[in-house]
Design an enzyme around this catalytic site. Sequence first.
Site, PDB file in Angstrom:
ATOM      1  N   CYS A   8      19.840  13.336  27.578  1.00 20.78           N
ATOM      2  CA  CYS A   8      21.327  12.840  27.320  1.00 20.78           C
ATOM      3  C   CYS A   8      22.311  13.691  27.973  1.00 20.78           C
ATOM      4  CB  CYS A   8      21.528  12.858  25.845  1.00 20.78           C
ATOM      5  SG  CYS A   8      20.694  11.529  24.898  1.00 20.78           S
ATOM      6  N   VAL A   9      21.994  15.023  28.230  1.00 21.62           N
ATOM      7  CA  VAL A   9      22.743  16.112  28.764  1.00 21.62           C
ATOM      8  C   VAL A   9      22.784  15.937  30.419  1.00 21.62           C
ATOM      9  CG1 VAL A   9      21.188  17.906  29.101  1.00 21.62           C
ATOM     10  CG2 VAL A   9      23.462  18.468  28.437  1.00 21.62           C
TER      11      VAL A   9
END
Length: 359
Positions: free
Chosen positions: A148-149
């Site tokens: 997600c990052v």
Amino acid sequence: MNSASGQDSLPLIRAVERMLPPHYARQDQIIGALRELWATRHYNLERLEELHRSVQVDGRFLALPIERYPGLVTFQQRNDAWIQAATDLGEQVVRKALDRAGLTPQDVDHVFFVTVTGIATPSIEARLMNRLGMRPDMKRTPIFGLGCVAGAAGTARASDYLRAWKGHTALLISVELCSLTLQREDLSIPNIIASGLFGDGAACVVLRGGECPDAGPRVVATRSVMYPNTERIMGWDVVDSGFKVVLSAKVPQLAREFIRRDVDGFLAEHGLKREDVKHWVAHTGGPKVLQAFEEALELPPEALARSWASLREVGNLSSASVLFVLGEMLESGEARPGDWGVMMAMGPGFCAELVLLRW
């Protein structure tokens, strides 16, 4: 202010494009498709459906028609489907992004490709070189595992490159097909939540060095933060059937505990406070994560409105999520010269990535 000096030499974001697969399913359709399997393996079907609905996602776009998923039994079948769909979707989103930027594939000097939902060697950006007619001397950096990052981290790494190569053009391509990682036999709470939360999509960011005569928000600075001893907060266990999700209930707690400290410290280095930031571009980590961001940073309800809307409409697209929000924000035309913005995401590590933008 130190951050504004020499701003014209900083890397800039020229364009952002997003693509969704052609197949769509409402959340109740997805629940219905899973209900029969759940009913044979779990005594509390209502609880599973409640978990599914709690993520506040109305529906999601899928890489394949929903009726094809039961036939994908092995890791190889899922990954082969991922390679085909990721290459097709990646080509479409890159063409759209370059068109929006007024550039051609021959203008690209470096491609950064991020994903966490499939594996390929040669990697997807290599497969796109021939399809798109890119230069044979183009540099490639495929990045797997940031999850997600990676939308924010990929933007940061591409801008790092362009600080050295001020006349170059870089692409950040994100393709995430979360539906092809679903472990239907896993009825753990993390997997049930993941099966309701994560969707499919692709994004492409066109970034240019400071010597390129273009307009767009400048990447003033970036910050990476790793939280020690948090490896089991989020990620994959790689098992015989593919990627089994690791998703701790502590994610919102970590966001609430650390994001204020990290954002405030990051801004202070550039003579800024949260009140100076007009545009917040936050990864759509889920309702509890967005609430944690709002509470910890003391943001007004409208600050993360685009993140909330994206979560409802398409779900969490992993690395592509924050880029979807960024693209929608840029298209709105709300930003004015001199405005400050912060893009932020959290992901496996467990870690955070912050990007300071100025128009």
